[in-house]
Design a protein around this motif. Sequence first.
Motif, PDB file in Angstrom:
ATOM      1  N   UNK A 176       0.811  -1.219   0.000  1.00 19.49           N
ATOM      2  CA  UNK A 176       0.000   0.000   0.000  1.00 19.49           C
ATOM      3  C   UNK A 176       0.847   1.274   0.000  1.00 19.49           C
ATOM      4  N   UNK A 177       2.138   1.142  -0.291  1.00 18.00           N
ATOM      5  CA  UNK A 177       2.967   2.343  -0.324  1.00 18.00           C
ATOM      6  C   UNK A 177       2.597   3.251  -1.494  1.00 18.00           C
ATOM      7  N   UNK A 178       1.984   2.672  -2.539  1.00 21.47           N
ATOM      8  CA  UNK A 178       1.588   3.485  -3.687  1.00 21.47           C
ATOM      9  C   UNK A 178       0.544   4.531  -3.296  1.00 21.47           C
ATOM     10  N   UNK A 179      -0.402   4.152  -2.429  1.00 16.28           N
ATOM     11  CA  UNK A 179      -1.398   5.120  -1.969  1.00 16.28           C
ATOM     12  C   UNK A 179      -0.759   6.184  -1.076  1.00 16.28           C
ATOM     13  N   UNK A 180       0.221   5.785  -0.302  1.00 20.11           N
ATOM     14  CA  UNK A 180       0.955   6.760   0.493  1.00 20.11           C
ATOM     15  C   UNK A 180       1.664   7.759  -0.410  1.00 20.11           C
ATOM     16  N   UNK A 181       2.200   7.251  -1.514  1.00 13.73           N
ATOM     17  CA  UNK A 181       2.898   8.135  -2.446  1.00 13.73           C
ATOM     18  C   UNK A 181       1.943   9.156  -3.062  1.00 13.73           C
ATOM     19  N   UNK A 182       0.709   8.757  -3.280  1.00 17.65           N
ATOM     20  CA  UNK A 182      -0.288   9.713  -3.787  1.00 17.65           C
ATOM     21  C   UNK A 182      -0.481  10.854  -2.781  1.00 17.65           C
ATOM     22  N   UNK A 183      -0.474  10.517  -1.502  1.00 18.38           N
ATOM     23  CA  UNK A 183      -0.571  11.557  -0.476  1.00 18.38           C
ATOM     24  C   UNK A 183       0.668  12.452  -0.512  1.00 18.38           C
ATOM     25  N   UNK A 184       1.831  11.846  -0.690  1.00 18.62           N
ATOM     26  CA  UNK A 184       3.071  12.618  -0.815  1.00 18.62           C
ATOM     27  C   UNK A 184       2.959  13.606  -1.983  1.00 18.62           C
ATOM     28  N   UNK A 185       2.472  13.105  -3.111  1.00 19.61           N
ATOM     29  CA  UNK A 185       2.389  13.945  -4.301  1.00 19.61           C
ATOM     30  C   UNK A 185       1.442  15.125  -4.100  1.00 19.61           C
ATOM     31  N   UNK A 186       0.332  14.877  -3.410  1.00 17.27           N
ATOM     32  CA  UNK A 186      -0.601  15.969  -3.129  1.00 17.27           C
ATOM     33  C   UNK A 186       0.068  17.045  -2.270  1.00 17.27           C
TER      34      UNK A 186
END
Length: 278
Positions: A110-120
């Motif tokens: 689930x690190x990909x969803x965390x990365x989406x938060x990073x990108x935001x």
Amino acid sequence: MQNFKLSNSGSIPCIGLGTYKMTDENELYRALNTAFEHGYTMIDTAYFYKNEGTIGKIIKTKKRSDIVLATKVWPSDFGYDNTMYSIERSLQSLQTDYIDIMYIHWPGDDMEQSWKAFEKMYDEKVIKNLAVANFLPNHYEKLTISANIKPVINQIELHPYNQSTELTDYFKSKDIQIISWSPLAKATDKLLNEPILREIAKKYDKSISQIVLRWHIQQGFAVIPKTKTPHRVKENIDIFDFELDDNDMKNIKSLDEKKTISHSSNEEDWLKQLRYGN
């Protein structure tokens, strides 16, 4: 102070202060204030280290734009919403409205969803540089399948006994800056009495720690040595008045045992421990 340029046109200092296991408030005050006095600007922490609050109090007394502040999101906070909460929690603890470097602390599900938060948060300028830690090539490739913004830094364990040349070559080819954690191999007696390093240290009238840190930087790796001792904080940054020659670099390269200091195992076993879900 030498800086390393990042692929997003930003830059970071080549040396910072690591703070893992530094939870005593008085020791932190002493170490960080000594660091600032002697030219450090990069401070590396994590929510997992349980010292963000104290660091926040200290940097509140400094000019924020002079400090490169790095923290991390632990795998238990993976997932978009959990990661957004983790970032906000770190901002509050550190008493700042932005983070210079935000890491995914370890690869995991689930690190990909965390990365989406990073990108935001990057788009909103809350995070200046998106980074990962302890990533192998397969972790990077899995992450970047869905990522719109690639990491600019990977923080990994590197020292003379664990040089991970193939790994560092891979990330160099991707234009990702390496930051070495545990760059002094925890300053073990073995390292501090290594005959090759003792000879090189004598040659330059420097300590073994200074020789090893210089070795990292000459390869293009930033370092975050951890110490709570003021004279060592000062010593670790006093490495810009000499340069190791090719023979020195070759001799230090010969020390590689492909063994990590954080695991009592060889590199192959360590790589297995870093597979997804562990």
